[in-house]
Design a protein around this motif. Structure first.
Motif, PDB file in Angstrom:
ATOM      1  N   UNK A  69       3.676   7.115  -9.665  1.00 47.53           N
ATOM      2  CA  UNK A  69       2.372   7.049  -9.177  1.00 47.53           C
ATOM      3  C   UNK A  69       2.418   8.041  -7.754  1.00 47.53           C
ATOM      4  N   UNK A  70       1.244   8.352  -7.464  1.00 44.49           N
ATOM      5  CA  UNK A  70       0.611   9.151  -6.287  1.00 44.49           C
ATOM      6  C   UNK A  70      -0.203   8.315  -5.513  1.00 44.49           C
ATOM      7  N   UNK A  71       0.334   7.396  -4.529  1.00 44.84           N
ATOM      8  CA  UNK A  71      -0.789   6.722  -3.928  1.00 44.84           C
ATOM      9  C   UNK A  71      -1.048   6.949  -2.523  1.00 44.84           C
ATOM     10  N   UNK A  72      -0.754   8.234  -2.217  1.00 45.02           N
ATOM     11  CA  UNK A  72      -0.738   8.679  -0.906  1.00 45.02           C
ATOM     12  C   UNK A  72      -2.404   8.539  -0.406  1.00 45.02           C
ATOM     13  N   UNK A  73      -2.444   7.781   0.899  1.00 48.20           N
ATOM     14  CA  UNK A  73      -3.958   7.645   1.372  1.00 48.20           C
ATOM     15  C   UNK A  73      -4.426   9.170   1.721  1.00 48.20           C
ATOM     16  N   UNK A  74      -3.621   9.945   1.935  1.00 49.25           N
ATOM     17  CA  UNK A  74      -4.177  11.372   2.600  1.00 49.25           C
ATOM     18  C   UNK A  74      -4.983  11.950   1.216  1.00 49.25           C
ATOM     19  N   UNK A  75      -4.409  11.513   0.073  1.00 49.71           N
ATOM     20  CA  UNK A  75      -5.167  12.353  -1.155  1.00 49.71           C
ATOM     21  C   UNK A  75      -6.027  11.398  -1.542  1.00 49.71           C
ATOM     22  N   UNK A  78       0.582  -6.287   4.422  1.00 57.32           N
ATOM     23  CA  UNK A  78       0.917  -5.301   5.203  1.00 57.32           C
ATOM     24  C   UNK A  78       1.524  -3.888   4.352  1.00 57.32           C
ATOM     25  N   UNK A  79       2.698  -4.397   3.627  1.00 52.96           N
ATOM     26  CA  UNK A  79       3.359  -3.638   2.894  1.00 52.96           C
ATOM     27  C   UNK A  79       2.724  -3.251   1.599  1.00 52.96           C
ATOM     28  N   UNK A  80       1.817  -3.965   0.997  1.00 48.56           N
ATOM     29  CA  UNK A  80       1.289  -3.773  -0.361  1.00 48.56           C
ATOM     30  C   UNK A  80       0.085  -2.752  -0.168  1.00 48.56           C
ATOM     31  N   UNK A  81      -0.564  -2.719   1.096  1.00 47.60           N
ATOM     32  CA  UNK A  81      -1.648  -1.740   1.177  1.00 47.60           C
ATOM     33  C   UNK A  81      -1.220  -0.532   1.695  1.00 47.60           C
ATOM     34  N   UNK A  82      -0.161  -0.341   1.982  1.00 50.40           N
ATOM     35  CA  UNK A  82       0.388   1.219   2.325  1.00 50.40           C
ATOM     36  C   UNK A  82       1.339   1.529   1.483  1.00 50.40           C
ATOM     37  N   UNK A  83       1.154   2.990   1.321  1.00 51.18           N
ATOM     38  CA  UNK A  83       2.096   3.744   0.398  1.00 51.18           C
ATOM     39  C   UNK A  83       2.912   4.738   1.372  1.00 51.18           C
TER      40      UNK A  83
END
Ligand code: FES
Ligand SMILES: [Fe+2]
Length: 385
Positions: A227-233, A207-212
């Motif tokens: 890094x920019x690993x924002x799911x929104x972009x 759960x932790x690994x797959x969200x930023x």
């Protein structure tokens, strides 16, 4: 309907509705030994997990040991050049037939009473067995597992009847091509491997690994600086059994020393993560890749194996900086998940609330867990009828 010790039928039926309403899996699923058993039977012992770099099994006679869920695994390249995997469990009384990686092996010899096996898994010799009248030698081959490669990596599946790796992850080849993931085994070399034991349930680590969502908070000085690993972009594809994401690079005006270009990830349920990037620092050359497997050790313990690869000819010092950044990131994740586990273990709260706009990947993963349980428990019900 049959009653299961791990999950009751009404509870299972309610899960999907709860997930659709953005509630996480029941907290009990992160602590209960019966659910851990279900995680093995329904998930880890019937799906592909990452084993090792392909470079370890190129030569006939090479042997690699590892695990798929709770099953000890031995993988070999046999004399004829065929890749094979077996349960690393001696057919005598269960000791391991290989205890470490080796090369130029002709036979796997169990240390306990010296039963030996050919690399095709058949029993070669059991000392003293010629004194037995009815010794069923041909029935005592090592238990085969499925094995396959994908790019520079070897995967195993405890389900010997599993199809190919790519068939199990529809869309993965397309994702590799679309995102420019380099899978040529000749391009990358393993430069470091680590194992990290974490006092949390494997699902919590996943759960932790797959969200930023958490990256800007607990990884401000590590992962989030580079890094920019924002799911929104990010450009994320949700496939049947994996997610594939390509992330935006940090803006060029960002004043950080480390900044990857074309950073992408493929996260396969439940047994592997492939992260790859181009571009180091300002030079924007060389590639860096991580292959990882998260393995449950018990309801509240898990072990993450991380293999760090560098593109051939990459700068050692720069690679070292990337590895240090990831190790710090994983240490911060460990601190977070262990604190979470302690809170969840108390049983004082029953459900976690997820935010779909920021945690769609967590919901996706929770759904994969639910689907695997439902499929397995339905099959058990049918078998019992
Ligand atoms: S357990 Fe392997 S030879 Fe006895
Ligand atoms: Fe993290």
């Amino acid at each position: 309907m049959t009653h299961h010790s791990a999950i009751s039928a009404p509870e299972l039926a309610g899960l999907q509705v709860d997930l659709d309403n953005h509630w996480g899996l029941p907290v009990r699923f992160y602590t209960d030994p019966a659910v851990h058993k279900l995680d093995m039977d329904a998930i880890f012992h019937r799906r592909w997990v990452y084993l090792c770099p392909a470079e370890r099994l190129t030569e006939p006679g090479s042997v690699v040991v590892g695990h798929a869920g709770e099953v000890p695994v031995v993988a070999v390249r046999d004399d004829g050049g065929t890749l094979r995997a077996f349960a690393n469990i001696c057919r005598h009384r269960g000791y391991q037939v290989a205890t470490q990686d080796t090369q130029n092996c002709k036979r796997l010899v169990c240390r306990y009473h010296a039963w030996s096996y050919w690399l095709d898994g058949s029993l070669a010799n059991a000392p003293g067995s010629n004194m037995e009248e009815d010794f069923p030698k041909e029935d005592l081959s090592l238990r085969p597992l499925a094995i396959d490669t994908f790019g520079p990596a070897v995967f195993v599946n405890v389900d010997a009847a599993a199809g190919s790796f790519v068939d199990a992850f529809p869309g993965i080849v397309e994702d590799v091509v679309r995102m420019g993931v380099i899978m040529d085994p000749a391009k990358y070399t393993l430069v470091k491997e680590t194992e990290q034991d974490v006092a949390c349930n494997w699902k919590l680590w996943y759960d932790n690994f797959v969200e930023c969502y958490h990256c800007d908070f607990i990884h401000r000085g590590s992962f989030a600086a580079a890094y920019d690993a924002d799911i929104r972009t990010a450009d994320t594809r949700f496939r049947a059994q994996h997610t594939a994401s390509r992330y935006e690079p940090k803006p060029s005006e960002t004043s950080v020393a480390l900044r990857p270009e074309n950073y992408r990830s493929i996260i396969g349920f439940p047994g592997f993560m492939i992260l790859q990037q181009d571009g180091f620092m300002i030079l924007q050359q060389d590639g860096f890749m991580i292959m990882s497997q998260m393995r449950p050790l018990g309801p509240e313990r898990a072990r993450q194996m991380v293999h760090y690869f560098a593109e051939t000819g990459s700068d050692k010092a720069e690679i070292g900086q990337w590895i240090a950044l990831w190790e710090q990131t994983f240490a911060e994740d460990e601190e977070a998940t262990e604190v979470q586990q302690a809170g969840l273990r108390s049983g004082a709260v029953a459900r976690n609330r997820l935010l779909p706009a920021r945690e769609e990947t967590v919901l996706f993963h929770n759904r994969k867990v639910y689907e695997a349980y439902a499929q397995h428990l339905t099959a058990l019900d049918l078998a019992a009828e």
